[in-house]
Design an enzyme around this catalytic site. Sequence first.
Site, PDB file in Angstrom:
ATOM      1  N   LYS A  22      18.544 -51.553  -3.155  1.00 32.75           N
ATOM      2  CA  LYS A  22      17.269 -51.708  -2.620  1.00 32.75           C
ATOM      3  C   LYS A  22      16.958 -50.135  -2.185  1.00 32.75           C
ATOM      4  O   LYS A  22      15.968 -49.510  -2.460  1.00 32.75           O
ATOM      5  CB  LYS A  22      17.355 -52.329  -1.100  1.00 32.75           C
ATOM      6  N   ASN A  23      17.975 -49.357  -1.710  1.00 34.51           N
ATOM      7  CA  ASN A  23      17.825 -48.154  -1.297  1.00 34.51           C
ATOM      8  C   ASN A  23      17.596 -47.056  -2.461  1.00 34.51           C
ATOM      9  O   ASN A  23      17.166 -45.992  -2.346  1.00 34.51           O
ATOM     10  CB  ASN A  23      18.878 -47.475  -0.150  1.00 34.51           C
ATOM     11  N   CYS A 116      12.677 -49.227  14.736  1.00 30.92           N
ATOM     12  CA  CYS A 116      13.048 -50.369  14.260  1.00 30.92           C
ATOM     13  C   CYS A 116      14.165 -50.991  14.845  1.00 30.92           C
ATOM     14  O   CYS A 116      14.438 -50.449  15.802  1.00 30.92           O
ATOM     15  CB  CYS A 116      13.427 -50.278  12.642  1.00 30.92           C
ATOM     16  N   ARG A 121      13.265 -44.339  14.856  1.00 29.36           N
ATOM     17  CA  ARG A 121      13.630 -43.847  13.655  1.00 29.36           C
ATOM     18  C   ARG A 121      12.682 -42.462  13.659  1.00 29.36           C
ATOM     19  O   ARG A 121      11.483 -42.513  12.968  1.00 29.36           O
ATOM     20  CB  ARG A 121      13.272 -44.750  12.500  1.00 29.36           C
ATOM     21  N   PRO A 122      13.052 -41.423  13.986  1.00 26.89           N
ATOM     22  CA  PRO A 122      12.190 -40.386  13.798  1.00 26.89           C
ATOM     23  C   PRO A 122      11.868 -39.623  12.612  1.00 26.89           C
ATOM     24  O   PRO A 122      12.663 -40.230  11.621  1.00 26.89           O
ATOM     25  CB  PRO A 122      12.810 -39.161  14.773  1.00 26.89           C
ATOM     26  N   ASP A 124      11.006 -36.211  11.962  1.00 27.75           N
ATOM     27  CA  ASP A 124      10.508 -34.927  12.164  1.00 27.75           C
ATOM     28  C   ASP A 124      10.917 -34.227  11.331  1.00 27.75           C
ATOM     29  O   ASP A 124      10.685 -33.320  10.924  1.00 27.75           O
ATOM     30  CB  ASP A 124      10.999 -34.440  13.711  1.00 27.75           C
ATOM     31  N   ASP A 307      25.560 -48.691   7.195  1.00 29.99           N
ATOM     32  CA  ASP A 307      25.107 -49.992   6.878  1.00 29.99           C
ATOM     33  C   ASP A 307      26.090 -51.068   6.520  1.00 29.99           C
ATOM     34  O   ASP A 307      25.992 -52.462   6.536  1.00 29.99           O
ATOM     35  CB  ASP A 307      24.143 -49.764   5.554  1.00 29.99           C
ATOM     36  N   ARG A 399      15.237 -59.262   3.334  1.00 27.42           N
ATOM     37  CA  ARG A 399      14.821 -57.797   2.916  1.00 27.42           C
ATOM     38  C   ARG A 399      15.945 -57.141   2.129  1.00 27.42           C
ATOM     39  O   ARG A 399      15.506 -56.422   1.350  1.00 27.42           O
ATOM     40  CB  ARG A 399      14.641 -57.069   4.256  1.00 27.42           C
TER      41      ARG A 399
HETATM   42  C1  UD1 Z   1      18.644 -44.518   4.936  1.00 27.36           C
HETATM   43  C2  UD1 Z   1      18.735 -46.042   4.269  1.00 27.36           C
HETATM   44  C3  UD1 Z   1      19.262 -46.700   5.542  1.00 27.36           C
HETATM   45  C4  UD1 Z   1      20.883 -46.227   5.676  1.00 27.36           C
HETATM   46  C5  UD1 Z   1      20.428 -44.667   6.458  1.00 27.36           C
HETATM   47  C6  UD1 Z   1      21.562 -43.885   6.750  1.00 27.36           C
HETATM   48  C7  UD1 Z   1      16.963 -46.406   2.601  1.00 27.36           C
HETATM   49  C8  UD1 Z   1      15.465 -46.829   2.279  1.00 27.36           C
HETATM   50  N1  UD1 Z   1      17.535 -46.357   4.126  1.00 27.36           N
HETATM   51  O1  UD1 Z   1      17.647 -44.482   5.807  1.00 27.36           O
HETATM   52  O2  UD1 Z   1      19.479 -48.131   4.793  1.00 27.36           O
HETATM   53  O3  UD1 Z   1      21.041 -46.768   7.100  1.00 27.36           O
HETATM   54  O4  UD1 Z   1      19.850 -43.954   5.314  1.00 27.36           O
HETATM   55  O5  UD1 Z   1      22.593 -44.000   5.573  1.00 27.36           O
HETATM   56  O6  UD1 Z   1      17.501 -45.511   1.943  1.00 27.36           O
HETATM   57  N2  UD1 Z   1      16.623 -38.796  11.629  1.00 27.36           N
HETATM   58  C9  UD1 Z   1      16.129 -37.728  12.297  1.00 27.36           C
HETATM   59  N3  UD1 Z   1      14.803 -37.430  11.734  1.00 27.36           N
HETATM   60  C10 UD1 Z   1      14.393 -37.467  10.728  1.00 27.36           C
HETATM   61  C11 UD1 Z   1      15.224 -38.431   9.807  1.00 27.36           C
HETATM   62  C12 UD1 Z   1      16.260 -39.088  10.380  1.00 27.36           C
HETATM   63  O7  UD1 Z   1      16.743 -37.641  13.385  1.00 27.36           O
HETATM   64  O8  UD1 Z   1      13.297 -37.085  10.408  1.00 27.36           O
HETATM   65  C13 UD1 Z   1      18.000 -39.206  12.187  1.00 27.36           C
HETATM   66  C14 UD1 Z   1      17.772 -40.868  12.040  1.00 27.36           C
HETATM   67  O9  UD1 Z   1      17.386 -41.167  13.496  1.00 27.36           O
HETATM   68  C15 UD1 Z   1      19.474 -41.132  12.217  1.00 27.36           C
HETATM   69  C16 UD1 Z   1      19.831 -40.374  10.823  1.00 27.36           C
HETATM   70  O10 UD1 Z   1      19.080 -39.352  10.938  1.00 27.36           O
HETATM   71  O11 UD1 Z   1      20.000 -41.237  13.076  1.00 27.36           O
HETATM   72  C17 UD1 Z   1      20.066 -40.667   9.508  1.00 27.36           C
HETATM   73  O12 UD1 Z   1      18.942 -41.149   9.191  1.00 27.36           O
HETATM   74  P1  UD1 Z   1      18.395 -41.127   7.609  1.00 27.36           P
HETATM   75  O13 UD1 Z   1      19.654 -40.516   6.831  1.00 27.36           O
HETATM   76  O14 UD1 Z   1      16.918 -40.218   7.299  1.00 27.36           O
HETATM   77  O15 UD1 Z   1      18.141 -42.681   7.185  1.00 27.36           O
HETATM   78  P2  UD1 Z   1      17.015 -43.332   6.242  1.00 27.36           P
HETATM   79  O16 UD1 Z   1      16.596 -42.212   5.324  1.00 27.36           O
HETATM   80  O17 UD1 Z   1      15.827 -43.538   7.554  1.00 27.36           O
END
Ligand code: UD1
Length: 423
Positions: A22-23, A116, A121-122, A124, A307, A399
Amino acid sequence: MSVWHIAGGRRLSGSVRVQGAKNAVLPIMAASVLAPCLTELTNVPELRDVDATIRILRGLGCAVERQGGAVSIDSRPLARAEIPHSLMRELRSSVIFLGALLGRCSGARLSMPGGCELGPRPIDLHLMSLRALGAEIDERAGELVCSVPQGLRGAAIALPLPSVGATENAMLAACLARGETVIMNAAREPEIAELQNFLNKLGADVSGAGTPTVTIRGRPLDPGRVEHRIMPDRIVSSTYLAACAAAGGDIELTGVNPTHFSTVLRSLSECGCDIMADGGGVRLVSSGNLRAPMPVITGPYPAFPTDAQPLMLSACLRARGTSVFVENVFQNRFRFTEELARLGARIHTEGRVAVVTGVEALHGAPAVATDLRGGAALIIAALSAEGETDILDSGHIERGYERFDANLRALGADITLIDTKGP
Ligand code: UD1
């Protein structure tokens, strides 16, 4: 609304061919709009999140056809760079379309993806990266209005933490930027390397994925037609293995890449499971009588995947001793433990730490799936519990898992998915 009805206590045996990831497929489907082309994907899992991504692509004007695991996307007719809120809220990872649309259309309008089940889920870091590449992004009234008045230009982007989504968004936009982009402290997940492979098939020049430094040399893309087979899902692989570890049995996974989930294999082995892994398969044999593993500490790849934390925790509910879990990626990832307690699990959580005291037996009980992997964790617990469990689920588990009930039945589980057709 669905109910997963499980009569626990059966050992699992047999073989499962693991679905595509999926990812990996979601960012690749977004990447297919970078250049006008025909993308033929195979091994695409049949999941709600993929259906939602197809609706987004069609909404943008692409022609999308699906036949089982084969999806073809014709992005030549792309006519819009807007994604309505109704689609954005179905799928948080739709924010990855931002980088691709900025590259292709020099502008995009998306609604802000919300939080979520796992907490805030920021985005930024996504926005910081795209701004570094020359995007002007206006965040107003829940909308992101983006343009690139001077065109995208390569940049050095130092991520404060290795976000998977931010790395992917920056990679997509940088493919069409003028000059070179270097992403430092990039996420190293296998799905990043998979995206790099796909982008290079589109004609992009991306290197370094899988290391902390990803380099993209921007250039025009003119791919024509691209074929790509989606890599196997390492979290789904971990799920079947954790289920067999907990319930006891002897199962084999085929079509997988064990190096992608070696941390999970190590923890399962510490629990007392026998594991045999080779190039494309893994066999796990479990007596069902496990012992607590070394502390499981989640973190960005190559650390233990967040995950898989709920899955591993569930496998340890009856393990002798005390199992410790430290969740370093998401703030709110222990909600499912309250549901596990209904089945007789003994779990104490405090902040980022969960401590599981192994119990002699679990018992069936009604429970609610709080999120995708938390829901899968409940299924694992129910499979190893005495008696019957009904798990109420508003669609979370589907999902991420293709034919989950049928695959588990084929392994000997007594599980039925009942669609109650309610809201
Ligand atoms: C992806 C995966 C998800 C997995 C996660 C971590 C997909 C579709 N989803 O989610 O299944 O659990 O990686 O392996 O691939 N963060 C910030 N700012 C940002 C982005 C992220 O602070 O702009 C923080 C998040 O809140 C979290 C951490 O960074 O605490 C990791 O998030 P991230 O690696 O971005 O996860 P996703 O890409 O959302």
